[in-house]
Design an enzyme around this catalytic site. Structure first.
Site, PDB file in Angstrom:
ATOM      1  N   ASP A 112       1.004  -1.200  -0.028  1.00  0.00           N
ATOM      2  CA  ASP A 112      -0.038   0.157  -0.077  1.00  0.00           C
ATOM      3  C   ASP A 112       0.709   1.306   0.002  1.00  0.00           C
ATOM      4  O   ASP A 112       1.953   1.288  -0.355  1.00  0.00           O
ATOM      5  CB  ASP A 112      -0.996   0.006   1.055  1.00  0.00           C
ATOM      6  CG  ASP A 112      -2.384   0.415   0.811  1.00  0.00           C
ATOM      7  OD1 ASP A 112      -2.302   1.712   0.731  1.00  0.00           O
ATOM      8  OD2 ASP A 112      -3.387  -0.038   0.609  1.00  0.00           O
ATOM      9  N   HIS A 137      -2.935   3.880  -3.703  1.00  0.00           N
ATOM     10  CA  HIS A 137      -2.512   3.266  -2.608  1.00  0.00           C
ATOM     11  C   HIS A 137      -0.995   2.663  -3.269  1.00  0.00           C
ATOM     12  O   HIS A 137      -0.637   1.465  -2.848  1.00  0.00           O
ATOM     13  CB  HIS A 137      -3.514   2.069  -2.263  1.00  0.00           C
ATOM     14  CG  HIS A 137      -4.613   2.417  -1.585  1.00  0.00           C
ATOM     15  ND1 HIS A 137      -4.770   2.388  -0.270  1.00  0.00           N
ATOM     16  CD2 HIS A 137      -5.846   2.873  -2.310  1.00  0.00           C
ATOM     17  CE1 HIS A 137      -5.815   2.852   0.001  1.00  0.00           C
ATOM     18  NE2 HIS A 137      -6.447   3.212  -1.089  1.00  0.00           N
ATOM     19  N   GLU A 143     -10.048   3.468  -4.418  1.00  0.00           N
ATOM     20  CA  GLU A 143      -9.671   4.763  -3.941  1.00  0.00           C
ATOM     21  C   GLU A 143      -8.834   5.584  -4.625  1.00  0.00           C
ATOM     22  O   GLU A 143      -7.865   6.100  -4.206  1.00  0.00           O
ATOM     23  CB  GLU A 143      -9.352   4.770  -2.508  1.00  0.00           C
ATOM     24  CG  GLU A 143     -10.548   4.419  -1.623  1.00  0.00           C
ATOM     25  CD  GLU A 143     -10.233   4.285  -0.120  1.00  0.00           C
ATOM     26  OE1 GLU A 143     -10.842   4.544   0.491  1.00  0.00           O
ATOM     27  OE2 GLU A 143      -9.048   3.992   0.105  1.00  0.00           O
TER      28      GLU A 143
END
Lengths: 533, 632
Positions: free
Chosen positions: B287, B341, B412
């Site tokens: 991430d 990410h 996201e």
């Protein structure tokens, strides 16, 4: 350690100064010189506590096979301790826990610790150990070349409650917890040792209680276990406050009365439907009219005082009595009168157990009994109240307003067990949500002190309906550490940036001592201080 | 107290009566075969015990459990002539104690016989390939180790008066797939029957795949328990189980980027998954915070992105994890989230002459460019990004052996980050384009064809009008949005193959407050095991005729353990037994909720996990385990 914040936890309350230059040290180069001591016992304790500190420092070293770097020969540290004051090594209600620490460089490093008690000097060890860290790049322990700290706690009762009745925790878990408490200068291990679910304490004076009440072999604390725990705690400046809750929160442990001709020692044991007679299964409540009950309590209290050496403060429980249980079995009596009478007679038993005088402070949980009109029937010279009700409840405040000495454990701030759903159904549980470390840290109920409040301190409570040994560390730490600083330093600030960073450092100290504290955040945030704030 | 209690109670008793009937049927059979020599109860010479002096200091508490009205009741040993341990009572009284509950017919004897771990042996009677045979042998060895570790929890010497232990001969026949890997089309069903044959128990397992046979081992091991009073393993003397999962994707996600978890923690987690017949270890390996995977094909990623030495997974580590998982019937699905990410791992482009591989790396103020610090997002216009992704994907496929399903992330994306750097292009077009090109890279990495199912997280891209532009044949969507969100449902209604991970039910990280301030955190409260268990979103599919929607294609689900507030040491108690609750939901999908029987079986399963070195949270005070039904 060298940039801005002095990374101490809890933050000292007096003045401090720190050098920004470091010197290499090694764990084997530590030595102790007791320059003044009021008793041989204090001297011996100082030596033993010093040995524990040296072990903690050894545990910091994570050698990965690299050679020692060429930063120079490590310095030896001579720790000179002077205790002028109490000859008693125990933590007492009136123990002066203050200390001063100075660190300076001569041919060796000299650390001078002065204190008025063993416990104060021990806190000095703890602070010194926080000024020593392991640098993985140069593969050496380092410390500051000079430092000066004056320190004393804001509250003298800084507690952690662990319930070993709902689920059993092996002795090493308790030892590790006590070590972690001491690393944060908490001083009271409130051991909620028994409840209606089990009675794991094997007492010599009343072996039946564990025999009927413990979960089984392997889930018992023997007198030797207790002594070992008390000894460890004593070296860590921690009192062990064993609570055998009564008259409610008792169970099978008390079921053997009829078979030995002593009548019912308790009623409602495992009665169904439990909802009528208690707050969670199983039910059980002592028989307040049976004189054998008080004889047994006296024996229990005597043995607890003898095992723990704590005779100035005592906890007799008093949590959540069921009026309907007594009403059903003792018709013609007002159950509240029975409860008052039980409390009075339990305190007589305590008086007898304690050699004919009451401890300075006898604690009761807040309850129906600590509300008007019963509250004023309690003697505020003898009884103190541990307030577990929510901080917003009027009853919680009334106890303080009435001038009772109080230990704060507000359920809406300092209950560590909340927020894990219900263990009986699919609801969200009775006391959620989870109390984050920030919420614990920012709770300062004494701000509203009208001037008459007598707050001795506080305790976070870890009830264990939904916790077993494997999850203990992560559930409790670093949250209990947040309380530790609230009660030691009571800084007016909330969970500000500096607090995150220091607490993160303290978490890594706990890790090196084998405590699996939960992380505050992603490790990236530790690697990039301030970036997550 | 609880309005649903009664109806669930009825459901539970109906279930009991079914099992009870089967038990009786089998019991009759067993009696006819004159094999009821099993020793269940040890009569005690208690005459003097009842009057023993109470001041006997050496005496530890001892309890006995008696099955009455299909419930085990606890009594002081001194008050009963029968000494029976709780595990033995549980195994022989009413409920099956299997977890997850089998979906086919079950019949279990109510008689037990002593066995020992060393007396268990394997005979492969049919196998479609040498590889399957080898895997059966190795998986069998793991099962025997599990049973050995259970045997070792005995703290006394084996009682001699219970008879000498029987041997168990496990005969396995696999007729079907020669591939040992768990595939999307693997038939995980199995049949298990145990019956006494002379002095031996014969356990026959038949399955259509290695994974199915392995599940049979797992069920067999659940019919063996340790009796602490006898200090001996016991096994049911006879049993018959037919079983197959309701959903074929049963996952647990672990995030090893926010905080690092050492390899033994992952292995233990995989073992626990195997014990519950979960089959997909969704490894959210990287991430923006860190990239712990050291890949031979792109070593720079860990070099720039890992937290440090000691926080890295080497290819050998990954192979060891994959190997263990495979023997446990589990696929390791490594996800390298992209294009968002990502972080420092991708910061070395300019220095290597590759230009910016990513933008917004650790940019401030982070709240403008990502959901939590630090930010970072791949550069969708840099062709080197896709070269690297191809290498990463190739190595992942090679390391895991999973090539029918792949997770490319897609969580996201910050439109603002890209807008700042590409103000001429709609960021949603960039995102679609990135996804297409990442899938081309995946295609090449996979030898010129796409995996059957390529997973993306639900996102703005999986909402209308973008959803329509995704290729439903190849893309599946892991739906993490709340179950009530219209877009969560829209994905299903559009006919995409889906993995359910609803944040409001199956996120294990919720409820621990915020790690940045004193608020209650973004996704609280905590999801209890009961809530996880009772979540059945697929029951809400509307009839297609009424809505014109496509039929839902729910592949299964996954519980997600993100780790902003979790590190090694706290893992087990955070994940277990909650992930086990999901395991039964996805395997058995019983219509009942968390009924009494579920509490008791899950409690038994928790004890099994403990014996395997997993440290799950308790469901309740131990008193409730000691007094089955008393807390319900």
């Amino acid at each position: 350690m060298l940039c801005a914040s002095p990374q101490l936890w809890p933050e000292p309350t007096g003045p401090y100064t720190f050098a920004t230059a470091t010197v290499p040290v090694r764990a084997d180069g530590f030595s102790l010189r007791v320059t003044a001591s009021p008793s041989r016992n204090v001297t011996k304790h100082l030596n033993d506590a010093f040995a524990l500190m040296r072990n903690d420092i050894r545990a910091l070293v994570k050698r990965d096979g690299k050679k020692e770097s060429s930063i120079g020969t490590p310095y030896d540290i001579v720790i000179r301790v002077s205790v002028k004051g109490s000859a008693d090594v125990r933590l007492r209600l009136n123990t002066d826990e203050s200390y001063t620490l100075t660190l300076k460089r001569k041919s060796n490093l000299i650390a001078d610790i002065t204190a008025h008690s063993f416990c104060g000097a021990r806190h000095g060890f703890e602070t010194l150990s926080q000024l020593i860290w392991f640098d993985p790049y140069i593969n050496s322990l380092l410390t500051l070349e000079a430092a000066m700290v004056e320190d004393a706690p804001r509250f003298h009762y800084r507690g952690f409650l662990l319930d070993t009745s709902r689920n059993y925790f092996p002795v090493p878990d308790l030892m590790r917890t006590i070590d972690a408490m001491a690393a944060c200068k908490m001083n009271t291990f409130h051991w909620h040792i028994s409840d209606s679910q089990s009675f794991p304490l094997r007492l010599k004076s009343v072996p039946q209680l564990a025999q009927y009440g413990a979960y089984g072999t392997g889930a018992v604390y023997t007198p030797d276990d207790i002594r070992a725990i008390v000894h460890r705690a004593s070296l860590r400046g921690v009192r062990v406050l064993i609570e055998v809750d009564a008259p409610a929160h008792v169970g099978r442990a008390w079921a053997w009365g009829p078979s030995v001709g002593q009548g019912d020692l308790a009623f409602c044991i495992e009665a169904e439907p439990w909802q009528i007679f208690c707050g969670e299964p199983p039910c059980g409540q002592l028989n307040p009219l049976n004189p054998f009950v008080y004889e047994l309590l006296e024996r229990i209290y005597s043995e607890i005082i003898e095992l723990t050496g704590v005779d100035d403060v005592f906890h007799i429980g008093g949590d959540e009595v069921s009026v309907s249980c007594w009403s059903r079995h003792l018709k013609g009596f007002n159950p509240m009168d029975l409860w008052l009478d039980f409390t009075r007679r339990a305190m007589l038993a305590l008086n007898a157990a304690n050699g004919g005088k009451l401890p300075e402070l006898t604690l009761l949980w807040s309850s129906h009994l600590t509300r008007s009109p019963y509250l004023k029937k309690l003697n505020s010279n003898q009884v103190g109240i541990q307030i577990w009700g929510a901080s917003k409840w009027r009853d919680s405040r009334a106890v303080l307003d009435a001038g009772f000495r109080s230990v704060i454990s507000h359920v809406d701030a300092w209950y560590l067990d909340c927020g894990f759903g219900s263990w009986r159904d699919s609801s969200d549980g009775h006391c959620g949500p989870y109390k984050s470390w920030q919420q614990i840290y920012e709770h300062r109920p004494w701000k509203k002190n009208s001037g008459t409040w007598r707050i001795e301190g506080g305790a976070v409570c870890q009830w264990t309906e939904q916790l077993g040994p494997g999850g203990l560390d992560t559930r409790v730490w670093p949250r209990a550490a947040a309380l530790a600083e609230r009660l030691w330093s009571d800084r007016t600030q909330g969970a500000e940036k500096d607090v995150y960073i220091r607490l993160d450092t303290q978490r890594s100290r706990l890790l090196t001592r084998g405590v699996h504290a939960a992380p505050l955040w992603a490790r990236w945030c530790s690697h990039n201080p301030h970036a997550c704030l | 107290m609880k309005s649903w209690g009664e109806s669930l109670g009825r459901g539970a008793s109906a279930h009991f009566s079914r099992v009870g009937w089967l038990r009786r049927a089998l019991l009759l059979l067993a009696a006819a075969a004159c094999t009821a020599a099993a020793l269940l109860y040890w009569r005690q010479q208690l005459d003097d015990r009842a009057h023993r002096p109470l001041h006997n200091l050496g005496i530890e508490p001892q309890w006995t459990w008696i099955c009455r009205n299909e419930r085990c009741e606890r009594l002081p040993a001194s008050e009963s002539t029968i000494l029976q341990s709780l595990p033995t009572c549980n195994m022989l009284c009413a409920s099956t104690q299997l977890w997850p509950q089998p979906t086919g017919p079950v019949s279990l004897a109510t008689a037990a016989v002593p066995v020992r771990a060393d007396g268990i042996s394997l005979k492969v009677t049919a196998s479609p390939s040498r590889e399957v045979t080898e895997h059966l042998n190795d998986a069998f060895a793991l099962m025997r180790d599990d049973i050995k570790s259970l045997e070792k929890t005995a703290d006394g010497k084996r009682r001699s008066d219970i008879g000498s232990p029987r041997d168990i001969l496990v005969r396995v026949a696999v007729n079907g797939s020669a591939d040992v890997r768990l595939r999307l089309d693997t038939d995980e069903s199995y049949k298990l029957s145990i019956r006494p044959n002379g002095y031996t128990l014969v356990a026959d397992i038949t399955a259509h795949s290695f994974c199915g046979a392995r599940h049979g081992f797992e069920t067999l091991s659940q019919l063996i328990w340790l009796d602490p009073y006898a200090s001996s393993l016991l096994a049911l003397e006879a049993a018959s189980v037919e079983d197959a999962p309701r959903f074929h994707y049963r996952g647990l996600l672990l995030d090893t980027a926010r905080n690092y978890f050492p390899v033994p923690e992952l292995l233990r987690t995989i073992d626990a998954m195997g014990a519950c017949k979960l089959n997909t270890f969704h490894w959210h390996a990287s991430d923006s915070q860190s990239f712990p995977l050291r890949l031979n094909s792109a070593p720079q990623l860990a070099q720039h992105g890992a937290y440090g030495p000691g926080a890295i997974y080497t290819p050998d580590d990954i192979r060891a994890i994959v190997r263990r998982a495979r023997l446990r019937g589990i696929r390791v699905l490594i996800e390298i989230d992209a294009p968002a990410h990502v972080g420092r791992a991708w910061a070395w482009g300019p220095a290597a002459g590759l230009g910016h591989l990513a933008h917004c790396i650790e940019v401030e103020p982070w709240s403008a460019f990502c959901g939590e610090p630090p930010c970072g997002q791949l550069n969708p216009r840099n062709p080197h990004v896709y070269d690297l992704l191809e290498r990463v994907y190739t190595e992942i496929i090679q390391l895991t052996g999973v090539d029918d399903i792949f997770h490319i992330g897609g969580d996201e994306v910050s439109e603002r980050c890209w807008t700042q750097h590409f103000n001429d292009t709609d960021p949603m077009d960039l995102w679609l384009d990135f996804t297409n090109r990442a899938m081309l890279a995946l295609n090449r990495a996979n030898g010129g064809k796409l995996p059957e199912l390529t997973l993306l997280w639900s996102s703005r891209l999986t909402r209308s009008p973008y959803l329509e532009r995704l290729d439903r044949k190849h893309i599946g969507i892991q739906v993490w949005g709340a179950s009530r969100w219209p877009e969560s449902r829209a994905v299903l209604d559009a006919g995409f193959r889906s993995i359910i991970s609803h944040v409001d039910a199956w996120y294990l990280d919720c409820g621990f407050g915020s790690w940045r301030d004193s608020s209650d955190g973004h996704c609280g409260p905590y999801r209890s095991w009961q809530q996880i268990y009772e979540h059945r979103p697929w029951t809400e599919e509307a009839p297609a005729a009424a809505t014109g929607a496509e039929p839902w294609r729910v592949e299964g689900g996954a519980a997600c353990q993100w780790t902003e507030q979790l590190a090694a040491g706290g893992l087990d108690a955070r994940v277990w037994p909650r992930a086990a609750a999901l395991a039964e939901r996805l395997w058995a999908d019983r219509a009942e909720g968390a009924a009494a029987d579920v509490y008791l079986r899950l409690d038994t399963q928790r004890a099994r996990l403990l014996a395997r070195g997993v440290r799950p949270a308790p469901l309740w005070p131990r008193w409730c385990s000691h007094n089955p039904h008393a807390c319900l």
